[in-house]
Design an enzyme around this catalytic site. Sequence first.
Site, short mmCIF file in Angstrom:
data_model
loop_
_atom_site.label_atom_id
_atom_site.label_comp_id
_atom_site.label_asym_id
_atom_site.label_seq_id
_atom_site.Cartn_x
_atom_site.Cartn_y
_atom_site.Cartn_z
N LYS A 33 0.82 -1.23 0.00
CA LYS A 33 0.00 0.00 0.00
C LYS A 33 0.85 1.27 0.00
CE LYS A 33 -4.13 -2.02 2.09
NZ LYS A 33 -5.16 -1.92 3.13
N ASP A 50 -10.63 2.32 2.37
CA ASP A 50 -10.86 1.59 3.62
C ASP A 50 -11.70 2.41 4.62
OD1 ASP A 50 -9.59 -0.84 3.11
OD2 ASP A 50 -7.62 -0.08 3.73
#
Length: 282
Positions: free
Chosen positions: A77, A113
């Site tokens: 990420k 998220d």
Amino acid sequence: MTSTIRSVPTGATRVAAVIGSPVRHSLSPALHNAAFAATGLDWVYLAFEVAPGRAGDALQAMRVLGIEGLSVTMPHKAQVADTVDVCTPAAAALGAVNCVQSVDGRLVGHNTDGDGFVDSLREEAAFDPTGKQAVVLGAGGAARAVVVALAAAGAAEVVVVNRTVDRAVEAARLAGSVGRAGGLDAVPGADLVVNATSIGMSGTGGPTLPCPVEALRPGQVVADLVYQPLDTPLLQAARSQGAVAVNGVGMLLHQAARAFTIWTGVPAPIDAMRAAVADRFR
Ligand code: NAP
């Protein structure tokens, strides 16, 4: 399981994928292929094992092969955030990208998220963070995404409580003027309590509850990001105290739903996506 691909891919089929290491356990192919089937879109979603440090090569492959959507999971990420052409404000603040969109060959890094988490609160507990007091337990990647999203959704205060206090201070800063690091004494006064530590996760050992049972009370929403097991000790404790319990599957589903819509421009078929992974959470 409804996660079958609607038709055999052809030369015109559009491609999305997830990169990670390890990635074979990922639920993303089941979620996204079910969504493509339910919406009748001629897309297919694959999983690619990409070794740590090779995310830049994977993005180059995305450009060359014309892959239109990419999900990004551990450990890539941060590297993807550094490598895409542009990040959304949330992804830039977090230094973490979990969704890449190809726009005319330009790679845009998103982080879905936190917003996915807020979507799950709205859907499952009819909870709107606007003007609310929130306590986030933990200061890792998941906690940071939740902190950013709660502040963006208008929370009045976001208190970050973490074993390592320096990390709590750093995470709370992401909420700007409404963020502060604090202790477990903030839990009873909160409207929303979020467990973003790995406490309660199967196989971790150590403590099973991230805060005392007595700190929870009726009227609170208590959300656990841990989804293995689905019904964690914290959620059981929350219900025993009369609080509303929200499990971690909603965040998983809604972050994927947001990615689906970013790539395709089509509203995500949440029920089909939920059904596609339901047997993994029985
Ligand atoms: P991470 O970056 O490794 O952070 C772990 C956090 O847990 C840190 O704040 C750490 O505190 C704390 N912690 C771990 N063990 C602890 C203990 N024994 N006592 C007190 N604090 C402890 O992990 P992450 O990626 O943020 O993930 C956290 C959890 O969220 C995991 O269970 C993960 O499966 C779950 N998750 C769920 C979703 C979803 O879609 N539902 C998405 C992402 C993550 P220190 O800073 O002091 O080490």
